[in-house]
Design a protein around this motif. Structure first.
Motif, PDB file in Angstrom:
ATOM      1  N   ALA A 196       0.836  -1.207   0.000  1.00  0.00           N
ATOM      2  CA  ALA A 196       0.000   0.000   0.000  1.00  0.00           C
ATOM      3  C   ALA A 196       0.868   1.252   0.000  1.00  0.00           C
ATOM      4  O   ALA A 196       0.571   2.221  -0.716  1.00  0.00           O
ATOM      5  CB  ALA A 196      -0.933  -0.008   1.211  1.00  0.00           C
ATOM      6  N   ALA A 197       1.932   1.255   0.787  1.00  0.00           N
ATOM      7  CA  ALA A 197       2.821   2.423   0.849  1.00  0.00           C
ATOM      8  C   ALA A 197       3.484   2.675  -0.506  1.00  0.00           C
ATOM      9  O   ALA A 197       3.611   3.824  -0.945  1.00  0.00           O
ATOM     10  CB  ALA A 197       3.880   2.221   1.937  1.00  0.00           C
ATOM     11  N   ILE A 198       3.875   1.616  -1.172  1.00  0.00           N
ATOM     12  CA  ILE A 198       4.496   1.754  -2.492  1.00  0.00           C
ATOM     13  C   ILE A 198       3.477   2.280  -3.507  1.00  0.00           C
ATOM     14  O   ILE A 198       3.773   3.192  -4.283  1.00  0.00           O
ATOM     15  CB  ILE A 198       5.120   0.412  -2.947  1.00  0.00           C
ATOM     16  N   LEU A 199       2.273   1.726  -3.492  1.00  0.00           N
ATOM     17  CA  LEU A 199       1.248   2.183  -4.436  1.00  0.00           C
ATOM     18  C   LEU A 199       0.787   3.610  -4.165  1.00  0.00           C
ATOM     19  O   LEU A 199       0.385   4.324  -5.082  1.00  0.00           O
ATOM     20  CB  LEU A 199       0.045   1.242  -4.409  1.00  0.00           C
ATOM     21  N   VAL A 226       4.097   3.403 -10.525  1.00  0.00           N
ATOM     22  CA  VAL A 226       4.233   2.753 -11.824  1.00  0.00           C
ATOM     23  C   VAL A 226       5.284   1.640 -11.825  1.00  0.00           C
ATOM     24  O   VAL A 226       5.438   0.935 -12.812  1.00  0.00           O
ATOM     25  CB  VAL A 226       4.591   3.786 -12.918  1.00  0.00           C
ATOM     26  N   ALA A 227       5.996   1.472 -10.743  1.00  0.00           N
ATOM     27  CA  ALA A 227       7.065   0.480 -10.688  1.00  0.00           C
ATOM     28  C   ALA A 227       6.505  -0.937 -10.572  1.00  0.00           C
ATOM     29  O   ALA A 227       5.398  -1.141 -10.095  1.00  0.00           O
ATOM     30  CB  ALA A 227       7.991   0.780  -9.514  1.00  0.00           C
ATOM     31  N   GLU A 228       7.283  -1.891 -11.014  1.00  0.00           N
ATOM     32  CA  GLU A 228       6.920  -3.309 -10.934  1.00  0.00           C
ATOM     33  C   GLU A 228       7.684  -3.926  -9.765  1.00  0.00           C
ATOM     34  O   GLU A 228       8.692  -4.602  -9.960  1.00  0.00           O
ATOM     35  CB  GLU A 228       7.291  -4.013 -12.234  1.00  0.00           C
ATOM     36  N   ILE A 229       7.193  -3.690  -8.546  1.00  0.00           N
ATOM     37  CA  ILE A 229       7.894  -4.135  -7.348  1.00  0.00           C
ATOM     38  C   ILE A 229       7.099  -5.239  -6.665  1.00  0.00           C
ATOM     39  O   ILE A 229       5.920  -5.072  -6.372  1.00  0.00           O
ATOM     40  CB  ILE A 229       8.119  -2.964  -6.369  1.00  0.00           C
ATOM     41  N   ASN A 230       7.765  -6.354  -6.413  1.00  0.00           N
ATOM     42  CA  ASN A 230       7.169  -7.469  -5.680  1.00  0.00           C
ATOM     43  C   ASN A 230       7.627  -7.393  -4.223  1.00  0.00           C
ATOM     44  O   ASN A 230       8.783  -7.047  -3.952  1.00  0.00           O
ATOM     45  CB  ASN A 230       7.600  -8.800  -6.282  1.00  0.00           C
ATOM     46  N   VAL A 231       6.742  -7.731  -3.301  1.00  0.00           N
ATOM     47  CA  VAL A 231       7.036  -7.637  -1.873  1.00  0.00           C
ATOM     48  C   VAL A 231       6.769  -8.983  -1.216  1.00  0.00           C
ATOM     49  O   VAL A 231       5.699  -9.561  -1.386  1.00  0.00           O
ATOM     50  CB  VAL A 231       6.151  -6.558  -1.200  1.00  0.00           C
ATOM     51  N   VAL A 266      10.699   3.859   1.683  1.00  0.00           N
ATOM     52  CA  VAL A 266       9.269   3.730   1.996  1.00  0.00           C
ATOM     53  C   VAL A 266       9.024   2.444   2.785  1.00  0.00           C
ATOM     54  O   VAL A 266       8.266   2.422   3.755  1.00  0.00           O
ATOM     55  CB  VAL A 266       8.430   3.760   0.691  1.00  0.00           C
ATOM     56  N   THR A 267       9.680   1.382   2.390  1.00  0.00           N
ATOM     57  CA  THR A 267       9.525   0.094   3.070  1.00  0.00           C
ATOM     58  C   THR A 267      10.037   0.160   4.499  1.00  0.00           C
ATOM     59  O   THR A 267       9.388  -0.322   5.429  1.00  0.00           O
ATOM     60  CB  THR A 267      10.252  -1.021   2.289  1.00  0.00           C
ATOM     61  N   ARG A 268      11.201   0.751   4.700  1.00  0.00           N
ATOM     62  CA  ARG A 268      11.775   0.866   6.055  1.00  0.00           C
ATOM     63  C   ARG A 268      10.868   1.657   6.990  1.00  0.00           C
ATOM     64  O   ARG A 268      10.885   1.442   8.200  1.00  0.00           O
ATOM     65  CB  ARG A 268      13.142   1.528   5.995  1.00  0.00           C
ATOM     66  N   ALA A 269      10.076   2.570   6.452  1.00  0.00           N
ATOM     67  CA  ALA A 269       9.203   3.418   7.268  1.00  0.00           C
ATOM     68  C   ALA A 269       7.941   2.692   7.748  1.00  0.00           C
ATOM     69  O   ALA A 269       7.240   3.181   8.626  1.00  0.00           O
ATOM     70  CB  ALA A 269       8.815   4.669   6.478  1.00  0.00           C
TER      71      ALA A 269
END
Length: 104
Positions: free
Chosen positions: A47-50, A57-62, A87-90
Motif C-alpha cells: 500500500a505504501a508503495i502504491l 508505476v514500478a513493478e515491485i514485488n514484496v 518507503v519500506t523501512r518506514a
C-alpha cells in the motif's frame, strides 16, 4: 485403586504439548502468528508503495519473512529503487529490507 482420570489428564497434556510444538517457528518456517504478522507487513508495504506517486508505476514485488521484507522486480531509476527501500523501512514492523530490485 487406579485413577483413570489421572492417566487421561496425562495423555491430554502430552497431546497438547506435541500439538503446540507444531505451531512454533523454525529458522526456515514461520509460526502461525508470525505468518499473520508478515502478511500484514506485506500488505502495508504494498500500500505504501502504491500510494507513493513516484513508485506507483514500478513493478515491485514484496515478500516478508519474520519481519524481513524482500523487494524484487524492476524500477526505472536508482532514485526509484532508493525510494522504495526508504518507503519500506518506514512501515511499522519491518525489521530490515533486502533489496533484490533491478533497474530496467
Amino acid at each position: 485403586m487406579k485413577q483413570p482420570g489421572k492417566y487421561l489428564s496425562a495423555v491430554i497434556l502430552a497431546v497438547a504439548l506435541l500439538t503446540a510444538g507444531g505451531c512454533a517457528s523454525t529458522a526456515k518456517q514461520e509460526g502461525t502468528g508470525e505468518y499473520v504478522d508478515d502478511t500484514v507487513i506485506t500488505t502495508k508495504v504494498k500500500a505504501a508503495i502504491l500510494n507513493d506517486p513516484v513508485l506507483k508505476v514500478a513493478e515491485i514485488n514484496v515478500e516478508t519473512f519474520k519481519g524481513v521484507v524482500q523487494l524484487s522486480g524492476f524500477v526505472s531509476t536508482r532514485v526509484m529503487m532508493d525510494k522504495a527501500v526508504a518507503v519500506t523501512r518506514a512501515v511499522g514492523g519491518v525489521k530490515s529490507v533486502k533489496n533484490d530490485m533491478r533497474i530496467k
